[in-house]
Structure formats: C-alpha cells, structure tokens
Write an enzyme that holds these catalytic residues in place. Structure first.
Site, PDB file in Angstrom:
ATOM      1  N   ALA A  47       0.861  -1.184   0.000  1.00 32.02           N
ATOM      2  CA  ALA A  47       0.000   0.000   0.000  1.00 32.02           C
ATOM      3  C   ALA A  47       0.893   1.228   0.000  1.00 32.02           C
ATOM      4  O   ALA A  47       1.823   1.335   0.818  1.00 32.02           O
ATOM      5  CB  ALA A  47      -0.914   0.007   1.226  1.00 32.02           C
ATOM      6  N   GLU A  48       0.616   2.165  -0.883  1.00 31.21           N
ATOM      7  CA  GLU A  48       1.547   3.281  -1.078  1.00 31.21           C
ATOM      8  C   GLU A  48       1.612   4.234   0.105  1.00 31.21           C
ATOM      9  O   GLU A  48       2.526   5.054   0.192  1.00 31.21           O
ATOM     10  CB  GLU A  48       1.194   4.047  -2.353  1.00 31.21           C
ATOM     11  CG  GLU A  48      -0.149   4.712  -2.328  1.00 31.21           C
ATOM     12  CD  GLU A  48      -0.659   5.004  -3.725  1.00 31.21           C
ATOM     13  OE1 GLU A  48      -0.986   6.168  -3.984  1.00 31.21           O
ATOM     14  OE2 GLU A  48      -0.720   4.078  -4.557  1.00 31.21           O
ATOM     15  N   ASN A  49       0.648   4.119   1.044  1.00 31.78           N
ATOM     16  CA  ASN A  49       0.734   4.947   2.233  1.00 31.78           C
ATOM     17  C   ASN A  49       1.694   4.367   3.278  1.00 31.78           C
ATOM     18  O   ASN A  49       1.821   4.902   4.370  1.00 31.78           O
ATOM     19  CB  ASN A  49      -0.649   5.189   2.851  1.00 31.78           C
ATOM     20  CG  ASN A  49      -1.390   3.902   3.169  1.00 31.78           C
ATOM     21  OD1 ASN A  49      -1.296   2.922   2.441  1.00 31.78           O
ATOM     22  ND2 ASN A  49      -2.130   3.899   4.256  1.00 31.78           N
ATOM     23  N   SER A  89       8.104   4.122   0.779  1.00 32.51           N
ATOM     24  CA  SER A  89       7.072   3.479  -0.024  1.00 32.51           C
ATOM     25  C   SER A  89       7.192   3.868  -1.500  1.00 32.51           C
ATOM     26  O   SER A  89       7.133   3.016  -2.392  1.00 32.51           O
ATOM     27  CB  SER A  89       5.687   3.863   0.505  1.00 32.51           C
ATOM     28  OG  SER A  89       4.675   3.185  -0.205  1.00 32.51           O
TER      29      SER A  89
END
Length: 212
Positions: A47-49, A89
C-alpha cells in the site's frame, strides 16, 4: 452483452498473479483482487501509504481504525508485515521493487498509454495519487476496468483523449467483457468473458483487436 461483476474480474486478475509477487492495488475496483488470490499462493501486497504485507479485509468486529490502505479501506496486516514512511514506499514503487500494479483507468490506448487521474469534466476533481510513480517504476501494469462508459462509448481507444498517466506502460487489460494484451502491434485478444462474441467486443472498442 454479458458483463462480469467486479468480483469476477478481480478473480480473473488474481489468477494471473504469480506466487511470491509483490503487488500494488490501485484505488477502487483493483482492491477486490486481494480477496481472490488462489489458495496456497502467497502474494505480498503493498500500500503506497506505507505498508508491505497488507492482509485480508477485516470483519466489522475486527476493524482497527488505524489500519487502512491508500484508498481509505480498512485492512489487516499479514504476519511479517512492515510499516514505513511515504518516502520509502514511493522509493519501492519508483525503484522497480514492486512486480505488478493493478490500476483502474478511464482510458487505455492501443499502444499502452493510460489515462486514470483526470477527465475533461471540471466538476469531477482530478486525483493523481501514486499512479504516475507506479507506471514508471513497476515493470508490469495490469488495468482492471469496465469495457465502455455509462453512455456506451469506448474506453479502449486508438489514442487517449484525457490527460495521460503514463506512456506505453500497460501490459494487460481486464474488462467485464474480455482480457486483452497490449502488444507492439496493438490490442490482442486473450479471451472473451463467457457469453460474449468477438464481434460484439470489437464493436465496443475503438481500436482494432487482433486475434492471432
């Protein structure tokens, strides 16, 4: 025309994700893919967060309000999962450390261009997110989308008319009517969704679809 449900499209995408792959799922329809990975196959979701090792969607009683992905969907974390800041990330995304990204799209062109962050409708705000980073850093881009717009107009085009997210980056497209590869020669049919004919799918596609 017989359209597959979002869940059925997601299951078809999941079938093509190999064991051990690191995968980023885009906002919207692609988030369904994580629930359809075949039994016995390990896929590590990013997840990019700032999460590596996103687990299954929790039941209502197991929701942790501090655990959510980039699409604000409540998640769990798989054993061995890790948390990190945005810079790490995005370094994973830009640096080629993610194997596959599954994205939604407004339009895909026959040369693999993708438009998925803005339309020409000023009343519909654009949303860049991390898609532009994913398409330049991830080697394989899958697109999961409806084959046509609500008004019946095609989304698979000769050239995109919306602002581009990436140039020539899409590998394969999964729609509610067909699976289509993007090749140096253009769109090439992989398979039709059950109950649909090639002539129908071609009539709903602006660009030519090759069959051999």
């Amino acid at each position: 025309m017989i359209s597959l449900s979002d869940s059925a499209i997601a299951a078809r995408v999941a079938a093509d994700i190999p064991d051990g792959a690191y995968v980023n799922l885009g906002i919207g329809k692609p988030t369904h893919v994580s629930t359809h990975i075949p039994a016995g196959r390990e896929v590590i979701f990013h997840a990019e967060n700032g999460i590596l090792g996103v687990g299954p969607v929790p039941s209502e009683e197991d929701v942790d309000p501090e655990l959510m992905d980039a699409s604000k969907r409540f998640i769990t974390v798989a054993p061995g999962g890790a948390f990190f800041e945005h810079t790490d990330s995005f370094a994973m995304m830009r640096g080629g450390h993610i194997d596959i990204a599954v994205l939604g799209a407004y339009q895909v062109a026959e040369n693999g261009d993708i438009a998925n962050w803005a339309t020409l409708d000023e009343s519909f705000p654009p949303a860049v997110g991390g898609a532009m980073d994913l398409v330049v850093g991830v080697p394989k881009i899958f697109v999961m989308m409806k084959h046509v717009n609500r008004d019946g107009s095609p989304k698979l085009l000769k050239s995109c008319t919306y602002p581009l997210t990436g140039l020539g980056v899409v590998s394969r497209i999964y729609t509610d009517l067909a699976v289509i590869d993007v090749t140096p020669d253009g769109f090439r049919l992989v398979e039709l969704a059950p109950g649909n004919s090639f002539d129908l799918v071609q009539s709903l596609t602006e660009a030519t679809i090759l069959t051999n």
